[in-house]
Structures are given as structure tokens and as C-alpha cells.
Design an enzyme around this catalytic site. Structure first.
Site, mmCIF file in Angstrom:
data_model
loop_
_atom_site.group_PDB
_atom_site.id
_atom_site.type_symbol
_atom_site.label_atom_id
_atom_site.label_comp_id
_atom_site.label_asym_id
_atom_site.label_seq_id
_atom_site.Cartn_x
_atom_site.Cartn_y
_atom_site.Cartn_z
ATOM 1 N N HIS A 1 0.820 -1.220 0.000
ATOM 2 C CA HIS A 1 0.000 0.000 0.000
ATOM 3 C C HIS A 1 0.854 1.271 0.000
ATOM 4 O O HIS A 1 0.311 2.374 0.005
ATOM 5 C CB HIS A 1 -0.940 0.024 1.211
ATOM 6 N N HIS B 1 -6.280 -7.308 -0.505
ATOM 7 C CA HIS B 1 -6.503 -5.874 -0.714
ATOM 8 C C HIS B 1 -5.854 -5.443 -2.019
ATOM 9 O O HIS B 1 -4.810 -5.970 -2.402
ATOM 10 C CB HIS B 1 -5.898 -5.074 0.441
HETATM 11 ZN ZN LIG Z 1 -4.020 -7.252 2.540
#
Ligand SMILES: [Zn+2]
Ligand SMILES: [Zn+2]
Lengths: 552, 439
Positions: free
Chosen positions: B112, B153
């Protein structure tokens, strides 16, 4: 007085100490096919003319177990293994009578599949039918929960003479190694038991009534009673005898290399602040990787009697040995002949050494002295390279915390201790090639047997505490206790220390001379959701290898 | 005796003394049971599985990828230098031929973390895969790289870093952004105007199980990889698709992960998320290691696995089949789509808001790319977050054309020093990183 005896491949060293004073040393040929006779002869020779009552201690390092493995003379035993999810346990087969059964436990020791009791019973019958008298049982994660192994042992017991349980040999995780370790203990057991019980009896007849102790590969020893329960813990104890023999000469601070230069090989080890480094998991006895505690040693195929040859126009030394050096009547040139030619000592026949080196010199187009110099420096360079690799491996051992990685200290030994037959000659040469101090260990020819004599009792205890499951276990001690939710790392340390002291005394340690040490400890909060459900605590402690106190 | 069919390297760094906060999913305990399982299985004793100690990454390694504001020390802890270092160690071991493939089982994760870093997002501070890849490009001259992000994610940080790079194929398979953090990763996100098509998003519906996951791998990911012909395949191996993961809604099993690993044949896998630390991670990681090494993982099973319970519905199967057609269509039409994108009125501009959930930081970004046919394009970013003044960050790609090189330098040289809190230049043609704040 104290006796130390170290069985080597070609000869056996026996010494007698009075305090720290070497009063007698004996070297006899080893008869690998009759070790019993070798030991008796050695012990007999060293106490000849001495009142056996004055002997207070006798420590033996033998090759009994090692030879059984190396010569593939292990008897048939049964191995029963419960694997559960993961690698198929059939891959870890150690021997013909190897069975896998259903039953599984997870990493916290919770049963996830019940043991198939019927399977175990039929295996028991099968073993009996084949006349197999000893069995080993191992389950995955048995060091977290010993229940399935205990159940297997109980189910097999009616069919065999003795069952060995994997969790009793080590508290460390490693299922395949636990299987191999259990197998070796089980298979070495009958011969070991017979041998040492007979030995003790024979010695008693000679008036030597002091209980014998046996050296372990971790540089410690144990009494015969303990050794019968852990017979494989006597395997490959030889290198540790030498390391223990070097300890008293080691610097109090800093790292130090120990080189035991023998006829065929050089065994290397590392001391840090006089303490030997241990193998992270356990010794490897080809083809078995085990959980048997051992000093970290490495062997390379260079020794005083290594064969010197020309291969494809190049000089090679070792890794084999064809016999003694030519100076001592052998048939092939060796590094020992090289230092004879160079006039650096040795009591052999220099002219034979010169004759032996002649063809080598011709092939290399050098004179005899240059050839000898080259042989000797090459041998030393190979030893130093081997040592360098070992240090590099130690320094690149993974660590699992930020702190250890960030603070990570590297060792870079600037001190070297040399022992073994050709120690003085090699040490002198190594000193010119090594950036540090090189020293010959006093009594270098029998320092191994002295190390054996003075080695302390060693042992180790691992404790797991899981406050969510409300239990503390020390698998190798067969210990399990309910613990309250407030159980702390301090409680765990105290408990481990207590168990370790108890174990040490059982193994034959002097209660006045017990020094415990924490090897590893960790404590994790177990969080599920946002709740702390408990603590997962692990403590591993040892009686560290060392020498008995002066007045002992 | 077990023998790995593929020599496999492993960096295991569980950071047993590091946590974001005591009860955070990214805490000390996370890889404890994985370690127990890996040790108990004896994986590190297998012939052909080699464990390496992680190196630390250097500040240069970090600055080759990121603009850390105000500097790397402010946004990184020791553990980040180690986890990125673990990935780098594995990358080097593979490139040096010490092993055929490798797995960096490290934490904290990184996918991320975007190009500009002001703080912690989705448990990540720096992008450990990107730091590794850009190091390998610099040190070994690797050009074409594919990243397959299989974390649950969306790998929005990695997507951001490679958004304009036509030489890096980024494929993310994840739970649909409408149902999960960070809320991005839709099919239409396909890369910047110089790199249309080399960003690929495969948003899978919640409750997708092994069947759907492996279908997407076989029918979507593998054909695209075959077309792209990367020199290196990196798997961002998140494990939070597991049916028992506490923060997601997917139904993948340890068997599914192992099968995925076998299909992908990645050269390097790097651990990302995965928070079912007791019931899933020990089994998934064992499965990935066995699969990478080419060993049998047939008997690997979670204690509570129930194939019936986690079978996916007919709807989900159909949804994924349609999704596959859509993604492949975009991939095949990427050149046409590039033309269309460039024809827009401001194809070179992007304004974005980026939220750092951990630190509560709101970042406002204006990004400008030089439209270019010859390279990835010079990139100019203005970013405002904690301080009132923005920073200016200029990136010149590795193989920049002369025009983009000039443009990048011009942006950097002519910037109004009073307007910006910091001015940074990342010139990848010379592997230089400049910070012009104190001029
Ligand atoms: Zn994740
Ligand atoms: Zn350009």
C-alpha cells in the site's frame, strides 16, 4: 584423581589427572571391532600401580554409537509416527519397520485428529510377530503436547521390551529430526546398555568402583543411568573432547578458533569468552539430521597424514589418508613428511620423507625444500579457508528480531588454539598466515582426553507456557502443570531453572557446581479480535558446557 | 530424503519485537505460529531449500523508488529496512543463481506504500517489492518485470509506483474495492497514458473460493503473462484471502494458495498481508514454500477446512467468467485504449486524494506526466499533506528519452523554492536522488 579416555579412529588416549596436573598418559591402538577390550586395556594401563580408590571420576568418550551408525549395524526397531497435515511423514522413513498412523496435533498442541488406537495396536502385534523388541513413537508437535506419544507408547508397550518417546529427547521443534533422533536412540539402546553395564562390572572387578560418565557431543557428560535413557546422546563426542581440552587455554574474552589437527582431518570449533558455540538444532550423523545437542564443529579433510598427490599437474592434499607419514614407515608422502624435510621437528626418518617427496618435486619442477614448503603452506591455507567458511556461516545465521539484526555482532577470531599430534609444526606455519595469535595447547597430544576428564555435566530444558490454554509443559522432562492466567516470563524462568537443576543432578552434576544459563526466551501476547487472551511464553535454558571447578 | 525440485531461497524475518501497536494485526505474534509450523515441518532442512539472513536496504535503495517526506528516517523504522532488505536479499539470490526462486517471508508488508510517502497506509510504509525490483533493475539490468499481487486488498501502492511504467506489468487480484479497503482496483484502472494496459485489476467478488481464484489465475493472469513475456515474475503473496482471515471476506484455502503458487511459477514471492495467524498462515506459508520448491503439498490442510462450506456459488463463478472476458478485452485493445486516453483534453494530469489510515494524514496530489512515445515519461508530483506548503517531486525513469530527461531537469531546476517545503529529484538515468530544500 580423574581419568579421561578418548577413543579415536586409530588410537585411544587415556590420561590421569591429579587436580589439574597430568600424572600419566597412555596411547593405545583402537580396535574398532572390539572397543570393549580397547577401553578395558586403556583404563587398565592408566591405573596400573595406582590405588583404584584414589580415582574419583572417570569420563569416557567412545565411538560405540558412532560406529554402529557408520557401519550400518543398527538392529531392527519399530518406528511409529503420527504426522497430521503437512509433509507426508512417509518421506521421513528411517528404517524398514516404519509405520505412519492417523492422529494430529497443531502448533499449540491442540489435538486436531484423534489417534487411531487400533492402528497402533496392530503395529504392536506386527512388531511382536517379527521379534522386534524396541520401538520409538513420534507425533508432530509432541513437544507442545505429549499426549499422543504417551498414548502410542502405552498401546505398544505390551508388545515390546521398551518404547522411546520423541518428546523426551529434545524440546525443540523439528518433526523429521525428532523422528531420526528417536530412531537412533532406540536402535543404539540395546548395544549401548549391554556395553556399559558390562564395562562398569568389569571395572568394578578391577576395584574401580567410581561410576563412569560418558561424554556427549555437546562437551558435557552424563552418568550411565542417564545414558541408557538417551544412548544416542553419546554419538560423535570426539570433537567435543578436544574443544573442552582447549578451553582452559582460551582467552577470557573474545572469540577464539580451536583446531584439532589429527592424522586425516582437522576439526574446527569456536569459543566465545571461553564458551563453545553449539549447533543450532543438533548434530548430523550422516544420513541422519538430529536434535542431539552438540558443539558446533566442522571437519575438513586435512591432517598430518593426508595423502599428497599430483593430479593434472597440480598439487592436492587429502582428503584421504593412505597410512602413516613416510617418515614413520608409510607409503605415501604427507604434510608430516613436508615438515620433516624442512627440519621443523618430528622424530621420523627424514631420508624416507625426502624420497617420498622426490616425485612430487619433479612433477612440480621445484626442489625438495620448495616442494615441502608448498605442501605445508597449501595444507595450512586449506585449513584457514575452512575456518573462514565456518566463521562466515556463523555470521550469516538468521536471526528473528529487529534488535538482534540491527545490533548484530559478527565474530572475527583473532586467536587460535591448536592441538593434536602435529600441532606445534602446524601452529608455527599458521602463525605466519593468520592475522592473530596462534597458540599450541599444553599437552597438545592428549588435550582431548584431558578435556574429556574435566568436562562438566550438561543438559537443557525447554519450557512452553500458554496461559490461554492454562498449561506449562517441559516435554523432555515429561513435565506438565496447570498455570494461572497471571503466569509471567519470570515465573517461567524460575520454573525452567528448577527443572534444569533437578535434571542436572539426575544426570550426575555436582549440586554445588551448577551454573544455569538462558539460551532463548520470548513472550508474546496472544490477541484474538482486540482482546488479549493470554501469553505464549518460551524459555530454553542449559547447563553450559565447561570445566569442573578446580577443587573437584 | 526430500529434495527440492527447484532450488528455493527463503528469507524468514518475523520481526518478533516489532508491532504497529500492541493489538494491531501487524504485531509481534503474527508469524509466531508460522515459524512453529515451518520449523516443525523441518522445511529448512530439506535439500534444496536455503535460508538467507536478510541484508538491510540502504537509503539509496529506498530513494530509488520513494519520495519520503520529509526524509526516509521520518517514515521508516528499523524493521522496514529489514523487511525490504529481505526482499532484496531474495532478489539477489535469484539473480546470482544461488537459487532458482525465492520467498521473502518478511514483515512489515509494503504494497500500500505509494511513490510519495508521508506515513503509514494500510500497515505499509515503504514498498518492499518496488525497492527490490528497482534495485534489481539497477544492479542486474533487468527490464521487463511482472508483479502479480495476490493479497486480498488492492495493491494500490504498487499500482501507483508503476502506473506510468510500460516495462512493469502490475496485476492485482483482490476482493472488490466496493467491499474492502482501500476501495480501489477497478477494471478501468489500467495505467497512465504512457503505460495503458500494463496495470491490470481483477476485482473478485466476496466469498470467491479456490475454484474462482484459480480460474482467474489460469484464464486471465497466465495468458497476459504469456503475452507480456517478463524476465522476472514477482508475487506479492498476501494471505488474507483465506476463509478464516478476520479482516476480509474471501474463501481461499491453503491448498488454493499452494495451487496458485504452482500455477504462477513466480521467481520471487514476497509476503504481504494475512492475519489469520493461527488457523491459516502456518498452513499457507508451508504450502507456498513446498509449492515453490516443487514438493508435494497434497497432505496440507487446515484443521478446520471444510470444502463444502467454502464452495463458491454459481453466481460468483459466472461473475468471474464475465470479469475475465472484460479484463482480457482491455488487455487485447490496450493500444487502441491508449490512443483514446491520450486524446483526452488533459491526459497528462491527475489530481488525487490519498488517505493514510494509520496516521490520519490526508494527502492532496497533483501529478503531471510528459506524454511520450519513447519512454515512461518524466513525472512531476506536487503533494501537500501535514505541512501547509506542498513538496515537489520529479521522477525521471530509468530509460528516459532525452526530451523527458530535459523536462525532468527543467521542472526541478526552475521550481520556485519559496513555494515548496521540499524539492526532490529522482533521476533514474544516473541513479541520483537530490533534495533541493536547503538551497
Ligand atoms: Zn491485505
Ligand atoms: Zn520520454
Amino acid at each position: 584423581m580423574i581419568i579421561g579416555l578418548d577413543v579415536g579412529g586409530t588410537h585411544t588416549d587415556v590420561i590421569l589427572l591429579h587436580g589439574r596436573q597430568l600424572v600419566r598418559e597412555v596411547k593405545i591402538a583402537t580396535d574398532a571391532d572390539n572397543l570393549f577390550q580397547t577401553l578395558l586395556a586403556g583404563l587398565g594401563a592408566v591405573i596400573e600401580g595406582i590405588d583404584p580408590k584414589s580415582i574419583r571420576r572417570a569420563v569416557l568418550s567412545t565411538t560405540l554409537a558412532t560406529n554402529l551408525v557408520a557401519q550400518q549395524k543398527l538392529p531392527d526397531v519399530g518406528m511409529v509416527v503420527a504426522g497430521g497435515p503437512g509433509i507426508d511423514p512417509r518421506h521421513f522413513r528411517t528404517n524398514p519397520f516404519y509405520y505412519t498412523v492417523d492422529g494430529a496435533q497443531d502448533h499449540r498442541g491442540r489435538e486436531i485428529q484423534a489417534l487411531d488406537e487400533y492402528q497402533v495396536q496392530s503395529i504392536g502385534k506386527d512388531l511382536k510377530r517379527h521379534g522386534i523388541r524396541y520401538a520409538g513413537v513420534v507425533s508432530k508437535f509432541s513437544v507442545r503436547n505429549t499426549a499422543q506419544e504417551e498414548k502410542m507408547a502405552a498401546l505398544l508397550q505390551p508388545y515390546v521390551e521398551r518404547v522411546f518417546m520423541g518428546h523426551l529427547f529434545s524440546g525443540n521443534l523439528n518433526f523429521p529430526r525428532r523422528i531420526a533422533t528417536t530412531y537412533l536412540n532406540c536402535a543404539v539402546y540395546p548395544v549401548h546398555k549391554m556395553f556399559f553395564e558390562a564395562m562398569q562390572k568389569a571395572l568394578t572387578q578391577k576395584g574401580l568402583t567410581v561410576p563412569i560418565r560418558i561424554l556427549r557431543p555437546d562437551g558435557g557428560n552424563m552418568n550411565i543411568e542417564s545414558s541408557v535413557n538417551h544412548p544416542a546422546q553419546t554419538i560423535l563426542s570426539g570433537p567435543s573432547a578436544s574443544v573442552m581440552g582447549a578451553i582452559s587455554s582460551a582467552p577470557a574474552q573474545g572469540s577464539c578458533l580451536v583446531l584439532d589437527i589429527g592424522g586425516t582431518t582437522t576439526d574446527m570449533a569456536v569459543l566465545i569468552d571461553k564458551d563453545p558455540l553449539l549447533e543450532p538444532l543438533g548434530i548430523e550423523v550422516s544420513p541422519y539430521k538430529t536434535l542431539i545437542r552438540a558443539l558446533l564443529t566442522q571437519s575438513i579433510g586435512i591432517g598430518g597424514d593426508s595423502s599428497v598427490r599430483i593430479r593434472d599437474g597440480k598439487l592436492t592434499i587429502g582428503p584421504d589418508r593412505t597410512g602413516r607419514a613416510m617418515a614413520y614407515g608409510g607409503s605415501a608422502p604427507t604434510p608430516t613428511d613436508a615438515f620433516h624435510v624442512l627440519g621443523r621437528g618430528g622424530s621420523g626418518d627424514v631420508s624416507r620423507s625426502r624420497t617420498g617427496l622426490e616425485p612430487v618435486a619433479q612433477a612440480l619442477g621445484l626442489n625438495l625444500e620448495q616442494t615441502a614448503e608448498l605442501i605445508f603452506t597449501s595444507a595450512c591455507r586449506t585449513i584457514l579457508e575452512g575456518a573462514g567458511k565456518m566463521i562466515e556461516a556463523i555470521n550469516s545465521k538468521p536471526v528473528y528480531t529487529v534488535h538482534e539484526l540491527w545490533e548484530g555482532s559478527r565474530i572475527d577470531p583473532k586467536h587460535m588454539l591448536v592441538l593434536g599430534g602435529p600441532a606445534p609444526q602446524f601452529a608455527a606455519q599458521l602463525q605466519t598466515m593468520f592475522d592473530g595469535k596462534v597458540e599450541v595447547v599444553p599437552n597438545y597430544q592428549v588435550a582431548n582426553a584431558i578435556g574429556c576428564a574435566l568436562a562438566r555435566t550438561t543438559c537443557e530444558v525447554t519450557l512452553f507456557a500458554d496461559t490461554a490454554l492454562g498449561r506449562a509443559t517441559a516435554p523432555s522432562e515429561g513435565f506438565r502443570q496447570a498455570i494461572p492466567p497471571g503466569f509471567t516470563l519470570n515465573n517461567a524462568r524460575d520454573l525452567t531453572d528448577e527443572l534444569l537443576r533437578k535434571k542436572a543432578i539426575l544426570r550426575g552434576a555436582d549440586p554445588e557446581d551448577i551454573e544455569t544459563e538462558i539460551l532463548e526466551e520470548s513472550q508474546f501476547n496472544m490477541i484474538r479480535g482486540f482482546q488479549t487472551i493470554g501469553k505464549n511464553i518460551r524459555v530454553r535454558m542449559q547447563l553450559k558446557p565447561g570445566l569442573i571447578s578446580e577443587d573437584d | 530424503m526430500l529434495q527440492a525440485k527447484k532450488k528455493t531461497g527463503l528469507v524468514f524475518f518475523p520481526a518478533f519485537d516489532w508491532a504497529i501497536s500492541p493489538t494491531h494485526p501487524e504485531r509481534e505474534e503474527r508469524l509466531l505460529y508460522t515459524q512453529d509450523q515451518v520449523f516443525e515441518e523441518g522445511l529448512l532442512d530439506i535439500d534444496g531449500i536455503v535460508e538467507f539472513k536478510p541484508d538491510l536496504v540502504t537509503i539509496n535503495d529506498v530513494q530509488r523508488v520513494h519520495f519520503c517526506v520529509p526524509d526516509p528516517w521520518a517514515v521508516m523504522t528499523e524493521s522496514h529496512f529489514i523487511s525490504a532488505g529481505g526482499a532484496k536479499t531474495i532478489g539477489m539470490a535469484v539473480m546470482d543463481g544461488k537459487v532458482e526462486r525465492g520467498f521473502a517471508l518478511v514483515r512489515p508488508p509494503g504494497h500500500h506504500a505509494c511513490r510519495v510517502v508521508h506515513g503509514t497506509r494500510g500497515f505499509c510504509n515503504v514498498n518492499i517489492e518496488a525497492i527490490m525490483i528497482e534495485y534489481l533493475r539497477r544492479a542486474y539490468g533487468v527490464e521487463r518485470v511482472a508483479i502479480v499481487d495476490t493479497d486480498c486488498h488492492h495493491g494500490d501502492g504498487t499500482q501507483d509506483i508503476y502506473w506510468h511504467d510500460p516495462h512493469t506489468l502490475f496485476i492485482s487480484m483482490h476482493q472488490d474495492g466496493r467491499t474492502l479497503y482501500p476501495g480501489t482496483g477497478f477494471v478501468q484502472e489500467m495505467g497512465g497514458p504512457n503505460a495503458i494496459g500494463t496495470t491490470i485489476n481483477i476485482p473478485l467478488p466476496p466469498h470467491t473460493s479456490d475454484e474462482g481464484y484459480l480460474y482467474a489465475t489460469k484464464e486471465i493472469v497466465l495468458p497476459i503473462l504469456a503475452d507480456f513475456k517478463p524476465q522476472l515474475i514477482i508475487n506479492s503473496a498476501g494471505q488474507d484471502n483465506h476463509y478464516s482471515d478476520p479482516i476480509t471476506n474471501m474463501n481461499i484455502s491453503a491448498q488454493g494458495y499452494a495451487a496458485l503458487t504452482t500455477l504462477l511459477q513466480a521467481d520471487i514471492a514476497v509476503l504481504e498481508g494475512g492475519y489469520a495467524i493461527e488457523g491459516a498462515l502456518p498452513y499457507i506459508n508451508t504450502g507456498i514454500i513446498l509449492a515453490m520448491a516443487g514438493l508435494d503439498y497434497n497432505r496440507l490442510r487446515e484443521p478446520d477446512f471444510d470444502a463444502e462450506r467454502y464452495r463458491q456459488s454459481r453466481d460468483i463463478t459466472e461473475h468471474i467468467e464475465l470479469l475475465g472476458e472484460k479484463v482480457l478485452k482491455i488487455w487485447r485493445q490496450r493500444e487502441l485504449l491508449a490512443e483514446t486516453a491520450r486524446a483526452k483534453s488533459y491526459p497528462d494530469q491527475r489530481n488525487r486524494h490519498i488517505y493514510y489510515d494509520q496516521d490520519g494524514i490526508h494527502e492532496q496530489q497533483n501529478e503531471m506526466i510528459r506524454i511520450c512515445d519513447d519512454c515512461g515519461g518524466a513525472l512531476r508530483i506536487e503533494s501537500t499533506a501535514v505541512r501547509p506548503k506542498p513538496i515537489l517531486a520529479v521522477h525521471i525513469p530509468v530509460n528516459a528519452c532525452p526530451a523527458c530527461l530535459d523536462q525532468g531537469h527543467q521542472w526541478y531546476e526552475t521550481a520556485d523554492r519559496n513555494k515548496f517545503a521540499d524539492i526532490f529529484l529522482q533521476d533514474r538515468t544516473t541513479d541520483r536522488y537530490l533534495s533541493g530544500a536547503k538551497k
